[in-house]
Design a protein around this motif. Structure first.
Motif, PDB file in Angstrom:
ATOM      1  N   THR A 156       8.688  -1.178   1.529  1.00 58.10           N
ATOM      2  CA  THR A 156       7.264  -1.350   1.223  1.00 58.10           C
ATOM      3  C   THR A 156       6.499  -1.691   2.500  1.00 58.10           C
ATOM      4  OG1 THR A 156       7.564  -3.689   0.693  1.00 58.10           O
ATOM      5  CG2 THR A 156       7.705  -2.106  -1.133  1.00 58.10           C
TER       6      THR A 156
ATOM      7  N   THR B  66       0.830  -1.199   0.000  1.00 59.15           N
ATOM      8  CA  THR B  66       0.000   0.000   0.000  1.00 59.15           C
ATOM      9  C   THR B  66       0.868   1.255   0.000  1.00 59.15           C
ATOM     10  OG1 THR B  66      -1.650  -1.238   1.262  1.00 59.15           O
ATOM     11  CG2 THR B  66      -1.931   1.138   1.170  1.00 59.15           C
TER      12      THR B  66
ATOM     13  N   GLN C 246      -2.460   2.512  -3.750  1.00 54.15           N
ATOM     14  CA  GLN C 246      -1.068   2.605  -3.332  1.00 54.15           C
ATOM     15  C   GLN C 246      -0.583   4.048  -3.383  1.00 54.15           C
ATOM     16  OE1 GLN C 246       2.301   1.122  -5.908  1.00 54.15           O
ATOM     17  NE2 GLN C 246       2.468  -0.382  -4.253  1.00 54.15           N
TER      18      GLN C 246
ATOM     19  N   LYS D  54       4.904   2.504  -0.880  1.00 55.50           N
ATOM     20  CA  LYS D  54       6.254   2.222  -1.356  1.00 55.50           C
ATOM     21  C   LYS D  54       7.067   3.492  -1.123  1.00 55.50           C
ATOM     22  CE  LYS D  54       6.834  -0.137  -5.111  1.00 55.50           C
ATOM     23  NZ  LYS D  54       6.919  -0.552  -6.523  1.00 55.50           N
TER      24      LYS D  54
END
Length: 183
Positions: free
Chosen positions: A65, A54, A106, A56
């Motif tokens: 991550t 979700t 993300q 990075k």
């Protein structure tokens, strides 16, 4: 005095580096009644992302991550709240199924020496299935955030929560979807 100051700085740095290795997402539907949905539906949320990353974080040559446990339950709770507040009746016994697929959710944070940027991307697909027909549509949203120094995880969580809530508001106020649900 120097020892106390040094010890205080060490404790502060240790506290900053001990953030949990997960992102806590909890979008809340705040838009209230934006439309009127007169339908009985059962809902489900399915995470179709290739991986569960979700957040990075890209920092020079390192990439970190983080996942968000309970993401599908959190999005389902927000979806159910939005549908209910807009008149839909949610029941597991309903013959009309409302399925929300998470295709992308993300944020990518790029850290530089004195600044950071965050690009959030969300793509949600819906399917409404009846015995003799179905309706599907994809909703996309993105948001950018810039700031000085390192990123603040709470701001990134807020960015994703707000974007998720905006997309769910767009879904429950979509005239095509409402016409199908009531048709």
């Amino acid at each position: 005095m120097k020892k106390i100051l040094l010890l205080s700085m060490l404790v502060a740095l240790t506290a900053c580096s001990n953030q949990p290795n997960q992102l806590i997402l909890n979008p809340v539907y705040k838009s209230g009644k934006v439309t009127s949905i007169n339908a009985n539906i059962s809902t489900s949320v399915i995470d179709l992302r290739g991986d569960n990353v979700t957040l990075k974080i890209i920092e020079s040559d390192k990439v970190k991550t983080l996942a968000s446990p309970g993401l599908t339950e959190s999005v389902k709770s927000t979806l159910d709240s939005a549908l209910s507040r807009n008149g839909a009746s949610i029941s597991n016994l309903a013959t009309t199924r409302f399925e929300l697929d998470i295709h992308a959710l993300q944020a990518i944070v790029t850290e530089k020496m004195m600044t950071h940027t965050s690009h959030a991307n969300i793509e949600l697909g819906i399917r409404v299935i009846r015995s003799n027909s179905n309706f599907s549509k994809v909703y996309r949203g993105s948001a950018n955030l810039e700031g000085p120094l390192r990123h603040d995880r709470a701001k990134i969580e807020s960015q994703l929560n707000k974007l998720t809530e905006q997309l769910i508001t767009r879904i429950v106020s979509d005239p095509e979807l409402i016409a199908y649900l009531e048709g």
